[in-house]
Design a protein around this motif. Structure first.
Motif, PDB file in Angstrom:
ATOM      1  N   ALA A 189      33.693  24.056  41.372  1.00 23.39           N
ATOM      2  CA  ALA A 189      34.928  24.621  40.824  1.00 23.39           C
ATOM      3  C   ALA A 189      34.811  26.129  40.633  1.00 23.39           C
ATOM      4  O   ALA A 189      35.752  26.877  40.941  1.00 23.39           O
ATOM      5  CB  ALA A 189      35.260  23.948  39.487  1.00 23.39           C
ATOM      6  N   PHE A 221      34.997  27.747  44.075  1.00 25.79           N
ATOM      7  CA  PHE A 221      36.378  27.727  44.559  1.00 25.79           C
ATOM      8  C   PHE A 221      37.221  28.772  43.836  1.00 25.79           C
ATOM      9  O   PHE A 221      37.976  29.520  44.464  1.00 25.79           O
ATOM     10  CB  PHE A 221      36.977  26.330  44.365  1.00 25.79           C
ATOM     11  CG  PHE A 221      38.431  26.235  44.704  1.00 25.79           C
ATOM     12  CD1 PHE A 221      38.853  26.231  46.015  1.00 25.79           C
ATOM     13  CD2 PHE A 221      39.382  26.140  43.695  1.00 25.79           C
ATOM     14  CE1 PHE A 221      40.198  26.140  46.335  1.00 25.79           C
ATOM     15  CE2 PHE A 221      40.728  26.053  43.995  1.00 25.79           C
ATOM     16  CZ  PHE A 221      41.141  26.047  45.318  1.00 25.79           C
ATOM     17  N   LYS A 222      37.080  28.840  42.501  1.00 25.40           N
ATOM     18  CA  LYS A 222      37.847  29.809  41.707  1.00 25.40           C
ATOM     19  C   LYS A 222      37.522  31.237  42.129  1.00 25.40           C
ATOM     20  O   LYS A 222      38.429  32.053  42.337  1.00 25.40           O
ATOM     21  CB  LYS A 222      37.527  29.584  40.230  1.00 25.40           C
ATOM     22  CG  LYS A 222      38.234  30.500  39.256  1.00 25.40           C
ATOM     23  CD  LYS A 222      37.839  30.119  37.832  1.00 25.40           C
ATOM     24  CE  LYS A 222      38.325  31.085  36.802  1.00 25.40           C
ATOM     25  NZ  LYS A 222      39.741  31.282  36.738  1.00 25.40           N
ATOM     26  N   VAL A 274      43.409  31.360  39.335  1.00 20.55           N
ATOM     27  CA  VAL A 274      43.269  29.901  39.364  1.00 20.55           C
ATOM     28  C   VAL A 274      42.622  29.475  38.049  1.00 20.55           C
ATOM     29  O   VAL A 274      41.495  29.887  37.756  1.00 20.55           O
ATOM     30  CB  VAL A 274      42.387  29.454  40.553  1.00 20.55           C
ATOM     31  CG1 VAL A 274      42.205  27.951  40.553  1.00 20.55           C
ATOM     32  CG2 VAL A 274      42.963  29.926  41.870  1.00 20.55           C
ATOM     33  N   ALA A 300      40.685  24.427  39.331  1.00 23.58           N
ATOM     34  CA  ALA A 300      39.505  24.521  40.199  1.00 23.58           C
ATOM     35  C   ALA A 300      38.648  23.264  40.071  1.00 23.58           C
ATOM     36  O   ALA A 300      38.115  22.767  41.068  1.00 23.58           O
ATOM     37  CB  ALA A 300      38.690  25.764  39.845  1.00 23.58           C
ATOM     38  N   SER A 320      37.596  20.448  42.891  1.00 26.20           N
ATOM     39  CA  SER A 320      36.244  19.953  43.149  1.00 26.20           C
ATOM     40  C   SER A 320      36.189  18.434  43.019  1.00 26.20           C
ATOM     41  O   SER A 320      35.470  17.776  43.776  1.00 26.20           O
ATOM     42  CB  SER A 320      35.238  20.621  42.222  1.00 26.20           C
ATOM     43  OG  SER A 320      35.426  20.207  40.897  1.00 26.20           O
TER      44      SER A 320
END
Length: 173
Positions: A63, A66-67, A78, A83, A87
């Protein structure tokens, strides 16, 4: 039709590769736990809990990756909850499509970080499933059925006096 067949063969190959990677990692971690004098975390409910915690923590790592990726590339904020949702749906391979990485923002150098983090999450998920199955098979031995386990665990109910009404006959003298 060829795409369907090749896709199916690829999925089977991925499952085999993930299984092999999971087995190797679980052997390494179990050996490390035994050498660290923590063998109780290699079997049973403690092992399931350990690998569930590791899975949750690794999904948090995914997460954060990704963020950072989305905020760094597109400048869109985000929330961590979104996030983490990404995930979760990515690790469990649900992939609803509500959160995703846009193809335009994904560069060749990103192929080194993001897919490896996701693939490692698949490996941890596989180990968690393996430890969960091992734990359940300890509770339910292979030669027993669910009915026999329930029958063996059944406690006899205490005997209660018969509460049916009795007919009392009165004799007249």
């Amino acid at each position: 039709m060829l795409i369907f067949v090749c896709g199916f063969i690829t999925i089977i190959g991925f499952i085999g590769l993930n299984n092999t990677a999971s087995n190797v990692l679980v052997i390494i971690v179990d050996d490390l736990l035994i050498r660290s004098r923590l063998p109780k975390f290699t079997k049973g409910l403690r092992a399931v809990t350990l690998w569930l915690c590791l899975l949750i923590l690794w999904m948090l790592v995914l997460a954060i990756v990704f963020k950072a990726f989305i905020e760094g590339r597109s400048g869109i904020y985000v929330p961590l909850s979104d996030a983490y949702w990404f995930s979760y749906i990515t690790t469990t391979t649900v992939g609803l499509g509500d959160l995703f990485i846009r193809h335009e923002e994904f560069l060749a150098r990103d192929m080194l970080v993001i897919p490896l983090v996701i693939l490692f999450a698949f490996v941890i998920l596989g180990i968690f499933a393996l430890k969960l199955v091992e734990c359940l098979t300890q509770w339910f031995p292979v030669d027993s059925t669910l009915e026999s386990v329930l029958e063996a665990s059944r406690v006899e109910e205490p005997k209660v006096w018969d509460k049916t009404p009795r007919i009392v006959r009165r004799h007249s003298f």
